[in-house]
Design a protein around this motif. Structure first.
Motif, PDB file in Angstrom:
ATOM      1  N   GLY A  95      -0.994  -3.400   6.892  1.00 27.02           N
ATOM      2  CA  GLY A  95      -1.727  -2.216   7.330  1.00 27.02           C
ATOM      3  C   GLY A  95      -2.903  -2.024   6.386  1.00 27.02           C
ATOM      4  N   ASN A  96      -3.072  -0.807   5.871  1.00 26.46           N
ATOM      5  CA  ASN A  96      -4.134  -0.595   4.888  1.00 26.46           C
ATOM      6  C   ASN A  96      -3.570  -0.338   3.486  1.00 26.46           C
ATOM      7  OD1 ASN A  96      -3.178   1.984   5.565  1.00 26.46           O
ATOM      8  ND2 ASN A  96      -5.186   2.947   5.312  1.00 26.46           N
ATOM      9  N   ILE A  97      -2.400  -0.949   3.212  1.00 25.76           N
ATOM     10  CA  ILE A  97      -1.815  -0.911   1.864  1.00 25.76           C
ATOM     11  C   ILE A  97      -1.927  -2.308   1.260  1.00 25.76           C
ATOM     12  CG2 ILE A  97       0.267  -0.579   0.500  1.00 25.76           C
ATOM     13  CD1 ILE A  97       1.140   1.578   2.363  1.00 25.76           C
ATOM     14  N   THR A  98      -2.523  -2.388   0.082  1.00 28.76           N
ATOM     15  CA  THR A  98      -2.698  -3.661  -0.609  1.00 28.76           C
ATOM     16  C   THR A  98      -1.783  -3.710  -1.823  1.00 28.76           C
ATOM     17  OG1 THR A  98      -4.996  -3.902   0.098  1.00 28.76           O
ATOM     18  CG2 THR A  98      -4.332  -5.140  -1.856  1.00 28.76           C
TER      19      THR A  98
ATOM     20  N   GLY B 190       6.870   9.547   2.268  1.00 31.24           N
ATOM     21  CA  GLY B 190       6.975   9.834   3.690  1.00 31.24           C
ATOM     22  C   GLY B 190       6.840   8.591   4.529  1.00 31.24           C
ATOM     23  N   LEU B 191       7.849   8.309   5.322  1.00 30.00           N
ATOM     24  CA  LEU B 191       7.824   7.107   6.152  1.00 30.00           C
ATOM     25  C   LEU B 191       7.320   7.384   7.566  1.00 30.00           C
ATOM     26  CD1 LEU B 191      11.192   5.507   4.998  1.00 30.00           C
ATOM     27  CD2 LEU B 191       8.878   5.008   4.195  1.00 30.00           C
ATOM     28  N   GLU B 192       7.050   8.679   7.871  1.00 32.44           N
ATOM     29  CA  GLU B 192       6.565   9.015   9.200  1.00 32.44           C
ATOM     30  C   GLU B 192       5.163   8.444   9.399  1.00 32.44           C
ATOM     31  OE1 GLU B 192       8.928  12.607   7.651  1.00 32.44           O
ATOM     32  OE2 GLU B 192       7.627  11.046   6.872  1.00 32.44           O
ATOM     33  N   ALA B 193       4.950   7.798  10.515  1.00 25.40           N
ATOM     34  CA  ALA B 193       3.665   7.143  10.774  1.00 25.40           C
ATOM     35  C   ALA B 193       2.524   8.144  10.893  1.00 25.40           C
ATOM     36  CB  ALA B 193       3.757   6.309  12.041  1.00 25.40           C
ATOM     37  N   SER B 194       2.827   9.384  11.302  1.00 23.05           N
ATOM     38  CA  SER B 194       1.773  10.359  11.586  1.00 23.05           C
ATOM     39  C   SER B 194       1.234  11.051  10.332  1.00 23.05           C
ATOM     40  CB  SER B 194       2.308  11.431  12.542  1.00 23.05           C
ATOM     41  OG  SER B 194       3.423  12.096  11.950  1.00 23.05           O
ATOM     42  N   LEU B 195       1.876  10.898   9.193  1.00 19.22           N
ATOM     43  CA  LEU B 195       1.467  11.615   7.988  1.00 19.22           C
ATOM     44  C   LEU B 195       0.213  11.003   7.379  1.00 19.22           C
ATOM     45  CD1 LEU B 195       4.696  12.456   5.929  1.00 19.22           C
ATOM     46  CD2 LEU B 195       3.222  14.028   7.184  1.00 19.22           C
ATOM     47  N   SER B 196      -0.774  11.845   7.079  1.00 19.09           N
ATOM     48  CA  SER B 196      -1.980  11.383   6.404  1.00 19.09           C
ATOM     49  C   SER B 196      -1.696  11.218   4.914  1.00 19.09           C
ATOM     50  CB  SER B 196      -3.114  12.390   6.594  1.00 19.09           C
ATOM     51  OG  SER B 196      -2.814  13.598   5.905  1.00 19.09           O
TER      52      SER B 196
ATOM     53  N   GLN C 133       5.981  -2.517   7.705  1.00 20.65           N
ATOM     54  CA  GLN C 133       5.414  -1.401   8.465  1.00 20.65           C
ATOM     55  C   GLN C 133       3.889  -1.457   8.383  1.00 20.65           C
ATOM     56  OE1 GLN C 133       7.241   2.060   6.762  1.00 20.65           O
ATOM     57  NE2 GLN C 133       9.039   1.932   8.062  1.00 20.65           N
ATOM     58  N   LYS C 134       3.264  -1.703   9.507  1.00 18.78           N
ATOM     59  CA  LYS C 134       1.820  -1.933   9.528  1.00 18.78           C
ATOM     60  C   LYS C 134       1.019  -0.694   9.902  1.00 18.78           C
ATOM     61  CE  LYS C 134       2.481  -6.814  10.668  1.00 18.78           C
ATOM     62  NZ  LYS C 134       2.248  -7.902  11.642  1.00 18.78           N
ATOM     63  N   GLN C 135       1.699   0.455  10.041  1.00 20.50           N
ATOM     64  CA  GLN C 135       0.962   1.664  10.416  1.00 20.50           C
ATOM     65  C   GLN C 135      -0.088   1.988   9.357  1.00 20.50           C
ATOM     66  OE1 GLN C 135       4.319   1.524  10.041  1.00 20.50           O
ATOM     67  NE2 GLN C 135       5.379   2.580  11.700  1.00 20.50           N
ATOM     68  N   ILE C 136      -1.246   2.402   9.826  1.00 16.67           N
ATOM     69  CA  ILE C 136      -2.343   2.764   8.934  1.00 16.67           C
ATOM     70  C   ILE C 136      -2.078   4.143   8.324  1.00 16.67           C
ATOM     71  CG2 ILE C 136      -4.824   3.296   8.838  1.00 16.67           C
ATOM     72  CD1 ILE C 136      -4.191   0.329   9.180  1.00 16.67           C
ATOM     73  N   ILE C 137      -2.284   4.270   7.028  1.00 12.17           N
ATOM     74  CA  ILE C 137      -2.235   5.569   6.366  1.00 12.17           C
ATOM     75  C   ILE C 137      -3.583   6.237   6.586  1.00 12.17           C
ATOM     76  CG2 ILE C 137      -1.910   6.801   4.180  1.00 12.17           C
ATOM     77  CD1 ILE C 137       0.588   5.312   4.929  1.00 12.17           C
TER      78      ILE C 137
ATOM     79  N   ARG D 268      10.287   0.571  -1.625  1.00 11.18           N
ATOM     80  CA  ARG D 268       9.802  -0.699  -1.082  1.00 11.18           C
ATOM     81  C   ARG D 268      10.009  -0.750   0.437  1.00 11.18           C
ATOM     82  NH1 ARG D 268      12.203  -2.780  -6.104  1.00 11.18           N
ATOM     83  NH2 ARG D 268      10.509  -3.615  -7.404  1.00 11.18           N
ATOM     84  N   ALA D 269      10.244   0.405   1.035  1.00 10.40           N
ATOM     85  CA  ALA D 269      10.614   0.456   2.450  1.00 10.40           C
ATOM     86  C   ALA D 269       9.534  -0.119   3.354  1.00 10.40           C
ATOM     87  CB  ALA D 269      10.926   1.901   2.864  1.00 10.40           C
ATOM     88  N   ARG D 270       8.276   0.196   3.069  1.00 15.46           N
ATOM     89  CA  ARG D 270       7.201  -0.259   3.960  1.00 15.46           C
ATOM     90  C   ARG D 270       7.060  -1.782   3.935  1.00 15.46           C
ATOM     91  NH1 ARG D 270       3.681   3.605   5.978  1.00 15.46           N
ATOM     92  NH2 ARG D 270       2.144   1.964   6.332  1.00 15.46           N
ATOM     93  N   ILE D 271       7.088  -2.366   2.749  1.00 15.45           N
ATOM     94  CA  ILE D 271       6.900  -3.816   2.666  1.00 15.45           C
ATOM     95  C   ILE D 271       8.147  -4.558   3.142  1.00 15.45           C
ATOM     96  CG2 ILE D 271       7.605  -3.978   0.236  1.00 15.45           C
ATOM     97  CD1 ILE D 271       5.417  -6.184  -0.050  1.00 15.45           C
TER      98      ILE D 271
END
Length: 245
Positions: free
Chosen positions: A210-213, A146-152, A186-190, A179-182
């Motif tokens: 964001g909070n993905i390492t 899910g690429l939507e920023a609002s999804l937990s 995309q810096k949105q926090i999960i 690999r879409a986020r990197i």
């Protein structure tokens, strides 16, 4: 075709020792053993979690099952594990898999191939881990679905077992291949977890967006290394092939 596997495995906080997460091992279990020595790993109290792709490319991929049977070693499923699962189900592309570091698998007796596939099929798509601090940690191979920023994190994981097959397969493919986020930084926090640890995409050094390492520092390549993070101290330990020889 990806199966209806229970997508998430949960681990409570370790009140006896340390927890470590390691990037894609890719059959380099000799380097992994060197890391165990460097961190003074205690298999009676400490635990290890891997970001998937523990097989292919490296010379010791056939040892994967031996490590998976250790009670302290856990891994999510990566795309390289999925290629083996698909090949054994008759729905994969063995030639493509062989070109991508999987030729070792097809040199094994059929009985051994089935044994390995059974163990890999048991791997979850995601792991959720609690720390003594109360923090929640997520582990998934490529990226959370899910690429939507609002999804937990929790809603993203639910998609991995969605009743709708289109939603489910898209989510599972994102978990294994995306690999879409990197690529888009995309810096949105999960939300719902403190940090998510992933592999799949090779990075020169352990890095976060964001909070993905991202932990895959390319140990299967000549200039790469295998990296592990201590979840309690946040210290990173890396080891290249030359250090394990």
């Amino acid at each position: 075709m990806i199966d209806h596997h229970s997508p998430l495995r949960f681990f409570p906080a370790n009140n006896r020792g340390r927890d470590f997460i390691i990037g894609d091992i890719h059959g380099q279990f000799d380097i992994f053993e060197t890391i165990l020595e460097k961190i003074n790993f205690n298999d009676a109290t400490d635990r290890f979690f891997a970001t998937g792709d523990i097989v292919d490319r490296g010379p010791y991929s056939d040892q994967a099952v031996d490590w998976l049977t250790q009670p302290w070693f856990n891994s999510v499923r990566g795309n390289h594990e999925q290629m083996i699962i698909d090949a054994m189900s008759g729905k994969g592309d063995p030639a493509r898999h062989a070109r991508n570091g999987g030729s070792w698998f097809y040199q094994l007796p059929l009985e051994r191939q089935h044994e390995i596939a059974i163990h890999l099929k048991a791997l979850p798509f995601a792991i959720e881990l609690e720390l003594l601090s109360g923090e929640k940690i997520g582990i998934i191979h490529a990226e959370p679905p899910g690429l939507e920023a609002s999804l937990s994190w929790q809603k993203r994981i639910k998609r991995l077992s969605a009743f709708n097959p289109t939603v489910r397969e898209k989510a599972q493919n994102q978990a294994l291949y995306s690999r879409a986020r990197i690529e888009n930084s995309q810096k949105q926090i999960i939300e719902g977890v403190t940090q998510v640890y992933v592999g799949h995409t090779t990075v020169r050094e352990v890095m976060s967006i964001g909070n993905i390492t991202y932990l895959d520092t390319g140990c299967s390549f000549p200039d790469g290394k295998l990296s592990v993070i201590d979840l309690h101290t946040k210290l990173v330990v890396s080891c290249g092939a030359e250090s394990s020889s």
